[in-house]
Design an enzyme around this catalytic site. Structure first.
Site, PDB file in Angstrom:
ATOM      1  N   CYS A  29      29.381  45.664  47.285  1.00  0.00           N
ATOM      2  CA  CYS A  29      30.831  45.480  47.140  1.00  0.00           C
ATOM      3  C   CYS A  29      31.200  44.963  45.754  1.00  0.00           C
ATOM      4  O   CYS A  29      30.734  43.900  45.322  1.00  0.00           O
ATOM      5  CB  CYS A  29      31.307  44.508  48.224  1.00  0.00           C
ATOM      6  SG  CYS A  29      32.870  43.697  47.892  1.00  0.00           S
ATOM      7  N   CYS A  82      32.921  41.591  45.712  1.00  0.00           N
ATOM      8  CA  CYS A  82      31.932  40.525  45.991  1.00  0.00           C
ATOM      9  C   CYS A  82      31.169  40.163  44.717  1.00  0.00           C
ATOM     10  O   CYS A  82      30.902  38.986  44.448  1.00  0.00           O
ATOM     11  CB  CYS A  82      30.954  40.970  47.074  1.00  0.00           C
ATOM     12  SG  CYS A  82      31.737  41.448  48.632  1.00  0.00           S
ATOM     13  N   CYS A 135      48.601  36.393  32.052  1.00  0.00           N
ATOM     14  CA  CYS A 135      48.251  37.817  32.038  1.00  0.00           C
ATOM     15  C   CYS A 135      47.025  38.111  32.915  1.00  0.00           C
ATOM     16  O   CYS A 135      45.930  37.571  32.687  1.00  0.00           O
ATOM     17  CB  CYS A 135      47.993  38.239  30.589  1.00  0.00           C
ATOM     18  SG  CYS A 135      47.018  39.733  30.392  1.00  0.00           S
ATOM     19  N   CYS A 171      44.070  39.682  31.088  1.00  0.00           N
ATOM     20  CA  CYS A 171      43.373  38.670  30.278  1.00  0.00           C
ATOM     21  C   CYS A 171      42.405  37.866  31.144  1.00  0.00           C
ATOM     22  O   CYS A 171      41.279  37.570  30.730  1.00  0.00           O
ATOM     23  CB  CYS A 171      44.377  37.722  29.621  1.00  0.00           C
ATOM     24  SG  CYS A 171      45.625  38.533  28.596  1.00  0.00           S
TER      25      CYS A 171
END
Length: 357
Positions: A51, A54, A170, A173
């Site tokens: 995943c 994950c 952001c 970011c």
């Protein structure tokens, strides 16, 4: 038979210790009921190894586990749902990662729905578990720029500087932040390379000066162009490392280790070939030419030149087998646990000695 039983007991104890010593406790169908719902609260991550979300959570969750390691009233655990499907099904797990809080003394969980950062998770666990644990902030290798130090750092003509102009709010970011930190760590031993960032929401004047209109904006300020230029490389770790190596003439891999190209000087390699093929008397003449070439070198290549010179001198004095034996010795040292600076030093020597074999 007795010896086998003793060996089996030792192995079992070692395996149990390994699972307990981890900062995040590995939970299985065998130990789940023994660890969870007992005399301490437990935050459990139900995950799958494949995943992507994950994997993204993993460093944050590990940091959480490390921070709560000494909190006796709280357990931070995880369950591999690929391996323990019935356990995950029992607790209604249908997507990954699923985070659930099990209060002390009960097996009835409460699903965690908040942000997946170590700080947010710690706030939740502290609230539910009655603890007061703070997440340890690891020291950063990214140089933080402000209005006071921007010109001093970025416009230094002896440095190649990569700058990320970002805003705290952001999302892109925030996603870039862990990769950017790894980039800074990879180049932290390069004295002429600086990986930096600037809060351009706070320092709007600097953002406007350099044409920043979106976040994050990456600009490269090489030694030769302090007006700055757009960073046009990719934003994966490998892409960053490859682009910086190309722009700055460095030779690092994504873990910050020197590559096999580090320290190699083409003009000296050519002379080494002559040196190796020359007779005993001619070798001295070629050695003199190597000395002359080394005198012409500047900056980091001057340092490499001295290593070439020492290798040539030792080969003259100790014989043709010297480079091979010295490389083997250096490889044995590099296989041990040594400081990054020493690893750099020995890798450079090994790379340069390879030209003499």
């Amino acid at each position: 038979m007795a010896k086998f039983q003793i060996w089996l007991a030792v192995v079992s104890t070692a395996l149990l210790a390994a699972s307990v010593l981890a900062d995040v406790v590995v939970l299985t169908e065998d130990n789940f009921d023994k660890e969870v719902g007992q005399d301490r609260g437990a935050l459990v991550e139900f995950y799958a190894p494949w995943c992507g979300h994950c994997k993204k959570l993993a460093p944050e969750y590990e940091n959480l586990g490390t921070s709560f390691k000494k909190a006796k009233s709280v357990l931070i655990g995880k369950v591999d749902c690929d391996e323990h499907k019935s356990l995950c099904s029992k607790y209604g797990v249908s997507g990954y990662p699923t985070l659930q809080w099990f209060p002390k003394g009960t097996m009835e969980p409460k699903k965690y729905e908040g942000p997946r950062t170590a700080e947010a998770l710690a706030e939740f666990v502290n609230s539910e578990g009655g603890t007061n644990v703070k997440i340890a902030v690891a020291p950063s290798d990214v140089v933080v720029l402000t209005g006071d130090n921007f010109n001093e750092v970025v416009l230094d003509e002896s440095k190649d500087v990569l700058v990320e102009f970002y805003a705290p709010w952001c999302g892109h970011c925030k996603n870039l932040a862990p990769t950017y930190e790894k980039v800074a760590s990879a180049f932290k031993l390069e004295k002429d390379v600086v990986i930096a960032n600037l809060d351009a929401d706070k320092h709007k004047d600097l953002g406007e000066k350099y044409g920043v209109s979106g976040f994050p904006t990456l600009k490269f300020f090489p030694k030769s162009n302090k007006a700055g230029e757009d960073y046009e490389g990719g934003r994966d770790l490998e892409d960053f490392v490859s682009t910086i190596n190309e722009k700055c003439g460095t030779n690092r891999d994504s873990k910050g280790q020197l590559t096999s190209k580090a320290g190699i000087v083409a003009s000296l390699d050519d002379l080494v070939k002559e040196f190796l093929s020359a007779g005993d008397e001619e070798k001295k003449t070629v050695f003199t030419r190597i000395e002359e070439e080394v005198e012409k070198l500047r900056d980091s290549t001057a340092r490499y030149g001295k290593i070439y010179l020492k290798a040539a001198k030792s080969t003259l004095e100790k014989g043709a087998d010297y480079p091979k034996k010295e490389i083997e010795r250096l490889q044995r040292i590099l296989a041990k646990s040594i400081s990054p600076a020493k690893a750099d030093e020995f890798t450079l020597k090994k790379n340069i000695l390879s030209a003499f074999t």
